[in-house]
Design a protein around this motif. Structure first.
Motif, PDB file in Angstrom:
ATOM      1  N   ARG A   4      73.577  16.938  51.102  1.00 61.13           N
ATOM      2  CA  ARG A   4      74.747  16.575  50.301  1.00 61.13           C
ATOM      3  C   ARG A   4      75.804  17.670  50.424  1.00 61.13           C
ATOM      4  O   ARG A   4      75.517  18.851  50.289  1.00 61.13           O
ATOM      5  N   GLU A  28      75.721  13.247  53.227  1.00 59.11           N
ATOM      6  CA  GLU A  28      76.151  12.506  52.046  1.00 59.11           C
ATOM      7  C   GLU A  28      77.295  13.329  51.463  1.00 59.11           C
ATOM      8  O   GLU A  28      77.105  14.491  51.098  1.00 59.11           O
ATOM      9  N   GLU A  30      80.493  14.004  48.809  1.00 58.84           N
ATOM     10  CA  GLU A  30      81.157  13.719  47.543  1.00 58.84           C
ATOM     11  C   GLU A  30      82.436  14.543  47.510  1.00 58.84           C
ATOM     12  O   GLU A  30      82.468  15.671  47.990  1.00 58.84           O
ATOM     13  N   ARG A  45      74.814  18.439  39.984  1.00 56.75           N
ATOM     14  CA  ARG A  45      74.176  18.112  41.259  1.00 56.75           C
ATOM     15  C   ARG A  45      73.962  19.372  42.071  1.00 56.75           C
ATOM     16  O   ARG A  45      74.621  20.382  41.860  1.00 56.75           O
ATOM     17  N   TYR A  47      74.116  20.848  45.987  1.00 52.32           N
ATOM     18  CA  TYR A  47      74.744  20.574  47.273  1.00 52.32           C
ATOM     19  C   TYR A  47      74.223  21.548  48.319  1.00 52.32           C
ATOM     20  O   TYR A  47      74.009  22.729  48.025  1.00 52.32           O
TER      21      TYR A  47
END
Length: 76
Positions: A4, A28, A30, A45, A47
């Motif tokens: 991520r 992924e 964001e 989250r 990362y």
């Protein structure tokens, strides 16, 4: 699960292009467009990496540096 990545930039066109680039390479991705949004995302989250505009609010802004410090704190 793909790694991520958090992209932080107030220029949506740059964020969109970078998101497409990294998504095509298996990340992924964001995106956050404001300092507060990025801080909330970092708090909730984990990362693998973050790419941040160091001057989110103009020539003399330092929010990007603050984000780097917060990301380092959340990874320890």
């Amino acid at each position: 699960m793909p790694p991520r990545l958090l992209l932080v930039d107030d220029d949506e066109a740059i964020s969109f292009a970078m998101q497409r680039y990294f998504t095509a390479r298996g990340y992924e991705v964001e995106c956050a467009f404001e300092f507060e949004e990025a801080v909330a995302m970092l708090a909730n989250r984990t990362y693998a990496a973050m790419i941040a505009d160091l001057r989110l609010t103009g020539v003399y802004g330092v929010e990007g540096l603050e984000l780097v410090a917060r990301a380092r704190q959340s990874s320890t």
